[in-house]
Design a protein around this motif. Structure first.
Motif, mmCIF file in Angstrom:
data_model
loop_
_atom_site.group_PDB
_atom_site.id
_atom_site.type_symbol
_atom_site.label_atom_id
_atom_site.label_comp_id
_atom_site.label_asym_id
_atom_site.label_seq_id
_atom_site.Cartn_x
_atom_site.Cartn_y
_atom_site.Cartn_z
ATOM 1 N N SER A 52 -55.537 71.869 -43.893
ATOM 2 C CA SER A 52 -54.522 70.846 -44.158
ATOM 3 C C SER A 52 -53.499 71.378 -45.141
ATOM 4 C CB SER A 52 -55.162 69.579 -44.735
ATOM 5 O OG SER A 52 -55.982 68.969 -43.779
ATOM 6 N N LEU A 53 -52.242 71.199 -44.806
ATOM 7 C CA LEU A 53 -51.147 71.671 -45.653
ATOM 8 C C LEU A 53 -50.167 70.532 -45.897
ATOM 9 C CD1 LEU A 53 -50.522 74.793 -43.449
ATOM 10 C CD2 LEU A 53 -51.578 74.869 -45.697
ATOM 11 N N VAL A 54 -49.811 70.344 -47.141
ATOM 12 C CA VAL A 54 -48.743 69.407 -47.492
ATOM 13 C C VAL A 54 -47.631 70.266 -48.072
ATOM 14 C CG1 VAL A 54 -48.065 67.451 -48.930
ATOM 15 C CG2 VAL A 54 -50.381 67.544 -47.958
ATOM 16 N N TYR A 55 -46.442 70.151 -47.503
ATOM 17 C CA TYR A 55 -45.385 71.091 -47.894
ATOM 18 C C TYR A 55 -44.004 70.475 -47.723
ATOM 19 C CZ TYR A 55 -45.051 71.803 -42.840
ATOM 20 O OH TYR A 55 -44.901 71.603 -41.498
ATOM 21 N N ASP A 56 -43.038 71.124 -48.350
ATOM 22 C CA ASP A 56 -41.626 70.766 -48.216
ATOM 23 C C ASP A 56 -41.102 71.490 -46.982
ATOM 24 O OD1 ASP A 56 -38.841 70.627 -48.326
ATOM 25 O OD2 ASP A 56 -38.762 70.870 -50.506
ATOM 26 N N HIS A 57 -40.796 70.753 -45.949
ATOM 27 C CA HIS A 57 -40.390 71.410 -44.705
ATOM 28 C C HIS A 57 -38.954 71.902 -44.727
ATOM 29 C CE1 HIS A 57 -38.472 67.712 -43.139
ATOM 30 N NE2 HIS A 57 -39.534 67.089 -43.594
ATOM 31 N N HIS A 58 -38.268 71.751 -45.856
ATOM 32 C CA HIS A 58 -36.934 72.330 -45.988
ATOM 33 C C HIS A 58 -36.980 73.743 -46.579
ATOM 34 C CE1 HIS A 58 -35.488 68.011 -45.844
ATOM 35 N NE2 HIS A 58 -34.914 68.608 -44.810
ATOM 36 N N VAL A 59 -38.164 74.201 -46.978
ATOM 37 C CA VAL A 59 -38.281 75.556 -47.512
ATOM 38 C C VAL A 59 -37.931 76.546 -46.401
ATOM 39 C CG1 VAL A 59 -39.897 77.289 -48.405
ATOM 40 C CG2 VAL A 59 -39.987 74.946 -49.257
ATOM 41 N N ARG A 60 -37.020 77.451 -46.718
ATOM 42 C CA ARG A 60 -36.483 78.391 -45.735
ATOM 43 C C ARG A 60 -37.590 79.196 -45.054
ATOM 44 N NH1 ARG A 60 -34.472 83.261 -44.900
ATOM 45 N NH2 ARG A 60 -32.344 83.701 -44.355
ATOM 46 N N HIS A 82 -48.722 67.242 -36.865
ATOM 47 C CA HIS A 82 -47.644 67.302 -37.849
ATOM 48 C C HIS A 82 -47.229 65.870 -38.157
ATOM 49 C CE1 HIS A 82 -43.973 68.796 -39.848
ATOM 50 N NE2 HIS A 82 -43.478 67.646 -39.408
ATOM 51 N N VAL A 83 -47.234 65.535 -39.448
ATOM 52 C CA VAL A 83 -46.818 64.200 -39.881
ATOM 53 C C VAL A 83 -45.712 64.359 -40.907
ATOM 54 C CG1 VAL A 83 -47.531 62.079 -41.043
ATOM 55 C CG2 VAL A 83 -49.128 63.261 -39.517
ATOM 56 N N THR A 84 -44.605 63.665 -40.689
ATOM 57 C CA THR A 84 -43.523 63.658 -41.668
ATOM 58 C C THR A 84 -43.749 62.476 -42.595
ATOM 59 O OG1 THR A 84 -42.022 64.636 -40.066
ATOM 60 C CG2 THR A 84 -41.030 63.547 -41.971
ATOM 61 N N TRP A 85 -44.009 62.770 -43.876
ATOM 62 C CA TRP A 85 -44.256 61.700 -44.845
ATOM 63 C C TRP A 85 -42.961 61.146 -45.427
ATOM 64 C CZ3 TRP A 85 -48.841 63.937 -48.127
ATOM 65 C CH2 TRP A 85 -50.025 63.699 -47.447
ATOM 66 N N THR A 86 -42.084 62.057 -45.802
ATOM 67 C CA THR A 86 -40.792 61.655 -46.367
ATOM 68 C C THR A 86 -39.723 62.519 -45.712
ATOM 69 O OG1 THR A 86 -40.770 63.276 -48.184
ATOM 70 C CG2 THR A 86 -41.913 61.185 -48.602
ATOM 71 N N THR A 87 -38.519 62.409 -46.187
ATOM 72 C CA THR A 87 -37.449 63.233 -45.616
ATOM 73 C C THR A 87 -37.627 64.705 -45.947
ATOM 74 O OG1 THR A 87 -36.070 62.817 -47.561
ATOM 75 C CG2 THR A 87 -35.757 61.359 -45.650
ATOM 76 N N THR A 88 -38.507 65.033 -46.918
ATOM 77 C CA THR A 88 -38.723 66.434 -47.271
ATOM 78 C C THR A 88 -40.185 66.879 -47.159
ATOM 79 O OG1 THR A 88 -38.946 65.867 -49.607
ATOM 80 C CG2 THR A 88 -36.769 66.537 -48.861
#
Length: 102
Positions: A52-60, A82-88
């Motif tokens: 399980s990974l929680v991450y900022d999907h805007h990281v290049r 894949h689950v989008t929790w917030t906009t980032t």
């Protein structure tokens, strides 16, 4: 079965704390636990788990790296979510199975 009285007293105290109503139940659980432990040590065992990974999907390039890892280990990764929790922030979960390295 012969058991030293001091050891038996400690065992009785332990199983009482764990909620056993008699020694037979406790002995059965000990035997099962040992058999499971032995099975885990077998070189033929298969294991399952999740990553399980929680991450900022805007990281290049992070999504590309994660996809690359998943593809590199395609023989172990059974499914992904894949689950989008917030906009980032996103959560990715991989369900995996296979034989662990020796």
């Amino acid at each position: 079965m012969a058991i030293d009285s001091e050891l038996l007293k400690k065992f009785d105290d332990l199983i009482a704390k764990r909620g056993y109503t008699n020694r037979s139940e406790a002995f059965r659980d000990l035997i099962r636990d040992e058999l499971v432990e032995q099975a885990w040590e077998s070189p033929e065992r298969r294991v399952v788990g999740t990553v399980s990974l929680v991450y900022d999907h805007h990281v290049r390039l992070l999504n590309e790296k994660l996809t690359g890892l998943q593809h590199d280990h395609y023989h172990h990764v059974l499914s992904t979510l894949h689950v989008t929790w917030t906009t980032t922030i996103a959560w990715k979960c991989w369900w995996c199975a296979g034989r662990p390295p020796k």
